[in-house]
Design an enzyme around this catalytic site. Structure first.
Site, mmCIF file in Angstrom:
data_model
loop_
_atom_site.group_PDB
_atom_site.id
_atom_site.type_symbol
_atom_site.label_atom_id
_atom_site.label_comp_id
_atom_site.label_asym_id
_atom_site.label_seq_id
_atom_site.Cartn_x
_atom_site.Cartn_y
_atom_site.Cartn_z
ATOM 1 N N ASP A 231 -47.375 21.120 18.460
ATOM 2 C CA ASP A 231 -46.835 19.845 18.237
ATOM 3 C C ASP A 231 -47.521 18.780 19.225
ATOM 4 O O ASP A 231 -47.836 17.617 18.548
ATOM 5 C CB ASP A 231 -45.157 19.711 18.317
ATOM 6 C CG ASP A 231 -44.281 20.125 17.335
ATOM 7 O OD1 ASP A 231 -45.119 20.469 16.214
ATOM 8 O OD2 ASP A 231 -43.365 20.546 17.394
ATOM 9 N N ARG B 238 -43.190 31.840 15.025
ATOM 10 C CA ARG B 238 -41.935 32.366 15.616
ATOM 11 C C ARG B 238 -40.760 31.748 14.556
ATOM 12 O O ARG B 238 -40.736 30.816 14.680
ATOM 13 C CB ARG B 238 -41.628 31.881 17.016
ATOM 14 C CG ARG B 238 -41.115 32.894 17.770
ATOM 15 C CD ARG B 238 -41.118 32.379 19.242
ATOM 16 N NE ARG B 238 -40.511 31.121 19.310
ATOM 17 C CZ ARG B 238 -40.104 30.512 20.614
ATOM 18 N NH1 ARG B 238 -40.009 31.577 21.548
ATOM 19 N NH2 ARG B 238 -39.688 29.506 20.858
ATOM 20 N N ASP C 34 -43.379 21.928 23.123
ATOM 21 C CA ASP C 34 -44.058 22.649 21.992
ATOM 22 C C ASP C 34 -45.773 22.393 22.077
ATOM 23 O O ASP C 34 -46.204 21.254 21.586
ATOM 24 C CB ASP C 34 -43.557 22.438 20.620
ATOM 25 C CG ASP C 34 -44.206 23.081 19.480
ATOM 26 O OD1 ASP C 34 -45.347 23.481 19.392
ATOM 27 O OD2 ASP C 34 -43.399 23.697 18.665
ATOM 28 N N THR D 99 -34.485 33.715 14.758
ATOM 29 C CA THR D 99 -34.637 35.099 15.222
ATOM 30 C C THR D 99 -35.442 35.214 16.489
ATOM 31 O O THR D 99 -35.424 36.206 17.396
ATOM 32 C CB THR D 99 -34.695 36.143 14.424
ATOM 33 O OG1 THR D 99 -36.327 35.767 13.885
ATOM 34 C CG2 THR D 99 -34.100 36.169 12.968
HETATM 35 C C1 PRP Z 1 -45.364 28.981 19.613
HETATM 36 C C2 PRP Z 1 -46.632 29.570 20.686
HETATM 37 C C3 PRP Z 1 -46.817 30.881 20.366
HETATM 38 C C4 PRP Z 1 -45.330 31.315 20.208
HETATM 39 C C5 PRP Z 1 -44.782 31.981 21.347
HETATM 40 O O1 PRP Z 1 -45.918 29.081 18.392
HETATM 41 O O2 PRP Z 1 -47.597 28.891 20.468
HETATM 42 O O3 PRP Z 1 -47.460 31.293 19.227
HETATM 43 O O4 PRP Z 1 -44.569 30.112 19.710
HETATM 44 O O5 PRP Z 1 -43.537 32.413 21.195
HETATM 45 P P1 PRP Z 1 -43.445 33.787 21.460
HETATM 46 O O6 PRP Z 1 -43.956 34.339 22.766
HETATM 47 O O7 PRP Z 1 -41.775 34.061 21.548
HETATM 48 O O8 PRP Z 1 -43.835 34.622 20.425
HETATM 49 P P2 PRP Z 1 -44.852 28.638 17.143
HETATM 50 O O9 PRP Z 1 -44.176 29.780 16.554
HETATM 51 O O10 PRP Z 1 -44.077 27.239 17.560
HETATM 52 O O11 PRP Z 1 -46.010 28.181 16.001
HETATM 53 P P3 PRP Z 1 -46.981 27.013 15.931
HETATM 54 O O12 PRP Z 1 -48.004 27.170 17.043
HETATM 55 O O13 PRP Z 1 -47.526 27.107 14.633
HETATM 56 O O14 PRP Z 1 -46.237 25.776 16.175
#
Ligand code: PRP
Length: 208
Positions: free
Chosen positions: A202, A103, A199, A107
């Site tokens: 993380d 994400r 997160d 944005t």
């Molecule tokens: C987080 C989570 C989802 C997403 C959810 O991933 O694990 O994939 O955000 O958000 P959304 O419903 O608003 O799309 P992230 O983008 O942090 O990536 P990562 O798992 O690699 O840390």
């Protein structure tokens, strides 16, 4: 909402509270993600189709069943990775197809960066795995990819969702049921689920 399946299982509730806790360390966090995925995956697979067969026991012939459908486990990288092993143990014949989607921090829109699906679909049912459903953008993007691949039976298995994410998936993919451990209150200004758990990527991988 008719596509929403929030688990009422006491073990799910107990483990989710431990998972959320700010002091839960990475190792324990990963164990809990794995266990919760197993419990929710079990619920999500309750309607897998079967073929009737018979099986030879030491005492005779018993009626039995085998799975009719090939199952695909589709973790959204990174955080969905921790949900694979528990479900894979229950369905060792499942195929695992990774989708890389992150994400954009500004944005909040999903950005796809990894997809090695073959041209023709090789499974009939897909479980999209991601612990967090925040805006819902990543889940919708993953489901878009799987439908374009040719899979029509898709389920989302997550742990915690915000109402905004549930709504976005329902609008875009009303046919996809959401199997969850909890629906939380809201998203904050940074797109994080509140109260959530922080997160999930993380906390699993020690990268905070
Ligand atoms: C987080 C989570 C989802 C997403 C959810 O991933 O694990 O994939 O955000 O958000 P959304 O419903 O608003 O799309 P992230 O983008 O942090 O990536 P990562 O798992 O690699 O840390």
């Amino acid at each position: 909402m008719s596509n929403l399946r929030v688990s009422n299982h006491p073990l799910v509730k107990h483990k989710l509270a431990l998972l959320r806790h700010v002091d839960t360390e990475h190792k324990k966090f990963r164990e809990l993600i794995r266990e919760l995925a197993m419990l929710l995956g079990y619920e999500a697979m309750a309607d897998l189709r079967l073929i009737e067969t018979t099986t030879q026991t030491p005492m005779g012939i018993a009626p039995g069943h085998i799975l009719q459908e090939a199952v695909g486990l589709v973790p959204i990288l990174r955080a969905g990775l921790g949900m694979v092993d528990g479900i894979h143990e229950m369905v060792p014949g499942a195929q695992v197809w990774h989708l890389g989607i992150y994400r954009d921090e500004k944005t909040l829109r999903p950005v796809s960066y990894y997809n090695k699906l073959p041209i023709e679909p090789t499974v009939q049912v897909c479980l999209v795995l991601d612990p967090m459903l925040a805006t819902g953008g990543s889940a919708v993007a993953a489901i878009d990819v799987l439908k374009a691949w040719g899979v029509s039976r898709i389920k989302f298995v997550g742990l915690i969702a915000a109402p905004e994410g549930i709504e976005l998936v329902a609008e875009n993919h009303p046919d996809v049921p959401l199997y969850l451990a909890a629906v939380d209150d809201h998203l904050n200004e940074n797109g994080f689920i509140v109260p959530g758990l922080g997160d999930a990527g993380d906390r699993q991988f020690g990268t905070a």
